[in-house]
Design a protein around this motif. Structure first.
Motif: not given
Length: 97
Positions: A3-11, A16-21
């Motif tokens: 989960l921390t890796k996914v959150i780091s990608f979002a960071f 919002m850009s990560h969610m759109k992607h």
């Protein structure tokens, strides 16, 4: 840890850009596989209480997350296609059909 890796990608990309992607056309197979296997694991483990199906859906979750992380590496998508073709070739050549 995952989960921390996914959150780091979002960071890094911005939330919002990560969610759109993540919900874009080319990422939709990953997103639907991961979310579907997540809910299926929870349903099977809590409602049906089937150990075999829980393990199966948990493995699908892990594989979809590996797919997610490898696809962010340079040429990761090409590498995954290569290994998938090698695996299917070796399995199909070893089957006595």
């Amino acid at each position: 840890k995952i989960l921390t890796k996914v959150i780091s990608f979002a960071f890094l990309f911005g939330p919002m850009s990560h969610m759109k992607h993540t919900f874009s056309k080319e990422r939709l197979p990953f997103t639907s596989t991961y979310i579907g296997s997540l809910f299926a694991t929870l349903y099977v483990s809590f409602h049906l209480q089937s150990t075999i199906l829980t393990i199966l859906f948990a493995i699908i979750q892990v594989l979809s997350l590996v797919w997610y992380f490898i696809s962010y590496l340079p040429h990761g998508h090409t590498t995954m296609k290569f290994f998938a073709s090698m695996l299917t070739r070796s399995v199909s050549s070893s089957l006595p059909v």
